[in-house]
Every structure is written in C-alpha cells, then in structure tokens.
Motif scaffolding. Sequence first.
Motif, PDB file in Angstrom:
ATOM      1  N   ILE A 172       0.833  -1.201   0.000  1.00  0.00           N
ATOM      2  CA  ILE A 172       0.000   0.000   0.000  1.00  0.00           C
ATOM      3  C   ILE A 172       0.867   1.251   0.000  1.00  0.00           C
ATOM      4  O   ILE A 172       0.589   2.228  -0.711  1.00  0.00           O
ATOM      5  N   GLY A 173       1.935   1.254   0.795  1.00  0.00           N
ATOM      6  CA  GLY A 173       2.811   2.419   0.836  1.00  0.00           C
ATOM      7  C   GLY A 173       3.428   2.733  -0.521  1.00  0.00           C
ATOM      8  O   GLY A 173       3.482   3.894  -0.937  1.00  0.00           O
ATOM      9  N   GLN A 174       3.882   1.702  -1.226  1.00  0.00           N
ATOM     10  CA  GLN A 174       4.479   1.929  -2.534  1.00  0.00           C
ATOM     11  C   GLN A 174       3.452   2.405  -3.549  1.00  0.00           C
ATOM     12  O   GLN A 174       3.741   3.270  -4.390  1.00  0.00           O
ATOM     13  N   LEU A 175       2.236   1.863  -3.482  1.00  0.00           N
ATOM     14  CA  LEU A 175       1.189   2.317  -4.391  1.00  0.00           C
ATOM     15  C   LEU A 175       0.850   3.783  -4.169  1.00  0.00           C
ATOM     16  O   LEU A 175       0.683   4.559  -5.126  1.00  0.00           O
ATOM     17  N   LYS A 180       1.247   9.533  -5.717  1.00  0.00           N
ATOM     18  CA  LYS A 180       1.688  10.901  -5.447  1.00  0.00           C
ATOM     19  C   LYS A 180       2.629  11.397  -6.539  1.00  0.00           C
ATOM     20  O   LYS A 180       2.551  12.546  -6.991  1.00  0.00           O
ATOM     21  N   LEU A 181       3.551  10.504  -6.974  1.00  0.00           N
ATOM     22  CA  LEU A 181       4.492  10.892  -8.017  1.00  0.00           C
ATOM     23  C   LEU A 181       3.754  11.221  -9.312  1.00  0.00           C
ATOM     24  O   LEU A 181       4.079  12.202  -9.997  1.00  0.00           O
ATOM     25  N   MET A 182       2.760  10.432  -9.650  1.00  0.00           N
ATOM     26  CA  MET A 182       1.974  10.685 -10.852  1.00  0.00           C
ATOM     27  C   MET A 182       1.228  12.015 -10.762  1.00  0.00           C
ATOM     28  O   MET A 182       1.084  12.741 -11.748  1.00  0.00           O
ATOM     29  N   MET A 183       0.775  12.348  -9.561  1.00  0.00           N
ATOM     30  CA  MET A 183       0.008  13.574  -9.385  1.00  0.00           C
ATOM     31  C   MET A 183       0.871  14.823  -9.430  1.00  0.00           C
ATOM     32  O   MET A 183       0.384  15.914  -9.717  1.00  0.00           O
ATOM     33  N   ALA A 200      -3.599  17.758 -16.414  1.00  0.00           N
ATOM     34  CA  ALA A 200      -2.703  18.583 -15.612  1.00  0.00           C
ATOM     35  C   ALA A 200      -2.287  17.819 -14.358  1.00  0.00           C
ATOM     36  O   ALA A 200      -2.860  16.802 -14.007  1.00  0.00           O
ATOM     37  N   ALA A 201      -1.257  18.321 -13.691  1.00  0.00           N
ATOM     38  CA  ALA A 201      -0.832  17.731 -12.416  1.00  0.00           C
ATOM     39  C   ALA A 201      -1.943  17.856 -11.391  1.00  0.00           C
ATOM     40  O   ALA A 201      -2.824  18.716 -11.504  1.00  0.00           O
ATOM     41  N   GLY A 202      -1.913  16.983 -10.374  1.00  0.00           N
ATOM     42  CA  GLY A 202      -2.916  17.025  -9.329  1.00  0.00           C
ATOM     43  C   GLY A 202      -2.871  18.342  -8.576  1.00  0.00           C
ATOM     44  O   GLY A 202      -1.831  19.006  -8.478  1.00  0.00           O
ATOM     45  N   VAL A 210      -2.920  12.906  -0.226  1.00  0.00           N
ATOM     46  CA  VAL A 210      -2.175  11.673  -0.465  1.00  0.00           C
ATOM     47  C   VAL A 210      -0.948  11.609   0.439  1.00  0.00           C
ATOM     48  O   VAL A 210      -0.612  10.551   0.981  1.00  0.00           O
ATOM     49  N   SER A 211      -0.277  12.746   0.636  1.00  0.00           N
ATOM     50  CA  SER A 211       0.905  12.774   1.519  1.00  0.00           C
ATOM     51  C   SER A 211       0.517  12.423   2.949  1.00  0.00           C
ATOM     52  O   SER A 211       1.226  11.673   3.633  1.00  0.00           O
TER      53      SER A 211
END
Length: 367
Positions: A172-175, A180-183, A200-202, A210-211
């Motif tokens: 779950i942490g890696q997902l 977050k990286l995608m956003m 666009a970016a999140g 998400v953080s």
Amino acid sequence: MPLQWKFLSPPPKPKSGAEEQFRTIFARYPHASWVLDRATLRVLAVNEAAALQFGYSAKALLGVSYLDLLTPEDAVSMQRTLNQRTNSRGPAHWRMRTNNGEVIHVEVSWRPVPFNRVPALLLVIESTRQSMRRLERETDEGRERLEALSKRLVEIQEAERAEIARELHDEIGQLLTGLKLMMTLPGTLADAGNGNGTRAAGTPEMIKIVSELIGRVRDLSMDLRPPMLDEIGVVAALQWHFERYTRRTGIKVSFDHPASNPRFPASLEIAAFRIIQEALTNTARHAGVDHVLVELRADPEYLRLRIEDLGHGFNPDLEPAGRSAGLTGMKERALLIGGQVTIESARDAGTRIFVVLPLRGTGSTWN
C-alpha cells in the motif's frame, strides 16, 4: 502378588467376556471400590485398594455391614441418602473409620449394578486428601495448558502484526507513493471526448491528502511492528519509539540504558517493548505529566525495566476499567515468559512500574 476379587461365597463361573472384563477392572482399579447388597448394605465384594486403604484383609471385610465402617452420624446420613437416590449424582462426603481407629474424610460415588443376581450398589471411594491432590494436579495441568495456549496466541498475534505491517509498507505504501508521483507530474491522458486531451498535475490539496495518507499508513505500519525491533534490537527500537511518542504527546522520555546496544532473545525483546509501550500509553492518558523515566538494565540472569512518572497516580486495588485492561496485558506478557510486573502507585504520588524478565529459559542469554 496379583490382585484378587474377594467374594462372600464362591462366585459362579463367568457368563460372558464382558463380566470377566468387569471383574478384572474392579480388582485392579486404583481407588477403593466396594459392592454392597442394596437391601442390607453388607459388603459383597471389595478390591485390594479398599482393603489396603482401610487396613483390613479383603476376606475380613466380606459380609460386614458397610454402615459399621462409618461414624454413627454419617451412617444415618448414608442410609437416608441411599434410600433417596439410586445414583449418586455427584460425590457425597462421609467419614469412615480405618482398622486402627483413624477417621478419614472420603468422597463417595455410587451406582446400581447387578451382582450374582442380587440388586447391588457399586461404591467408589476417594479420600479427601487424594481428591485434593488430584484437583491440584488437574489445576496445575490446566494452568500449564492455558499458559502454553496464551503464549502461542501472543506469538500468532505478533506474527500477524509483522505480516500486516510489511503489507502496509511494501504494497500500500508503494502504491500511494507512486500515485503521489503521478500527481506531481503533468501528463497526457486520452480524453473520451476528443481522444487527445491533456491532464494537468494534481491539485495541491490532492497531493496534500495523499501525503497525509502515506504518513498515516507508515505510522500504522510502525505501530503494528517496528522493523528495527527485529533488525537492530529493543534499545534502538525504544529510542525510535520515544522520539515519536514525544512528538505525539509532548511528554519527554528520559531513557537510561546500557551504553552498548545489547541484543536479547526475540520473545523477550518483544515483551519488553510492548510492556513499555503500554506503560507510556497509560502515562499519556492518565498521569498528567510532561516527563517520564524509563530504565533498562540487564545482567546475566534478568532484564529489568523501570517506568516511573510523578503524575496523578492511582489506587492499584481500584483500577479504572481502561487502565486495568492495560495493566493486565502487561502482567500477562511478562508472566508468559516467566517474568513479573510490580506496580507501586498512590493518589497524587506518581506511578512506578518494575518489570523483571528472566534471560535463562527464553532461548539464550544477552549479548
């Protein structure tokens, strides 16, 4: 000398294998056993255990009225009880006299049986001392089984915690980190309307949520089973725990421990960590302090812990329900590995918890 079935008159030949088997069991049964004529209560048969217990020869007891072996008061009670109940429905307590005049307390159970075509009663007698020894033995065996079961349940619980913690961290942490990286990066996404839309970016709010979720998953994983407990030992794990504890509660922890980072058997390190963890949780909930002392000391025989605060304190004999459950859990964890928890506290006088955990018998001594 083989045990013999003693009869008032020569017995007939056995009519069946079942009857012969019964006679053999009766003769060899370890408890005093009697067969009485139901109408007269005279002894028709007696096994060797009964003869030895009461100091008679088996032959001398045949034909004797069983009532004569009881104290006068209990003879009346026995006769009345046998007239009222065909089966004993639980042991009766009577006093009987041995051949040397000693009065012993016995537990007696009985049931009707046929005997040489005569209605009879089979009595089985156990002295109260024997009964108490048997009860103590059964209690000890039950306690040992319960302790083994409790220990196994704790081991299973810790294994499940470790597995869930790994799943939270690794999966779950890696997902969430990938999400977050995608956003945070702009990208393209096929649009159902025109087929070439851009994404666009999140938004900052989405990234913040998400953080926070990543942080909560990480904290949950650490609370379930901190990996450093297995990797580098209880001292380092406690130091890490105290830092998080202070950030969360504002309570500073003074930690007195050996200069080195000693390792102990895994079961002992887990017990020590969980006991201190529970003690500090109680401090945060009930003590009303901004400082607590934790001490860890070890010698070749024992690991010793002390958790002390100068807070509100409480009466250990009148523990609140929530605190009582926590204290009971601490004591049970220590008990399962042969340890002991002692609690000293009083109103407005703080609380001191002393824990002694044996190093021998838990796998190895400390390094």
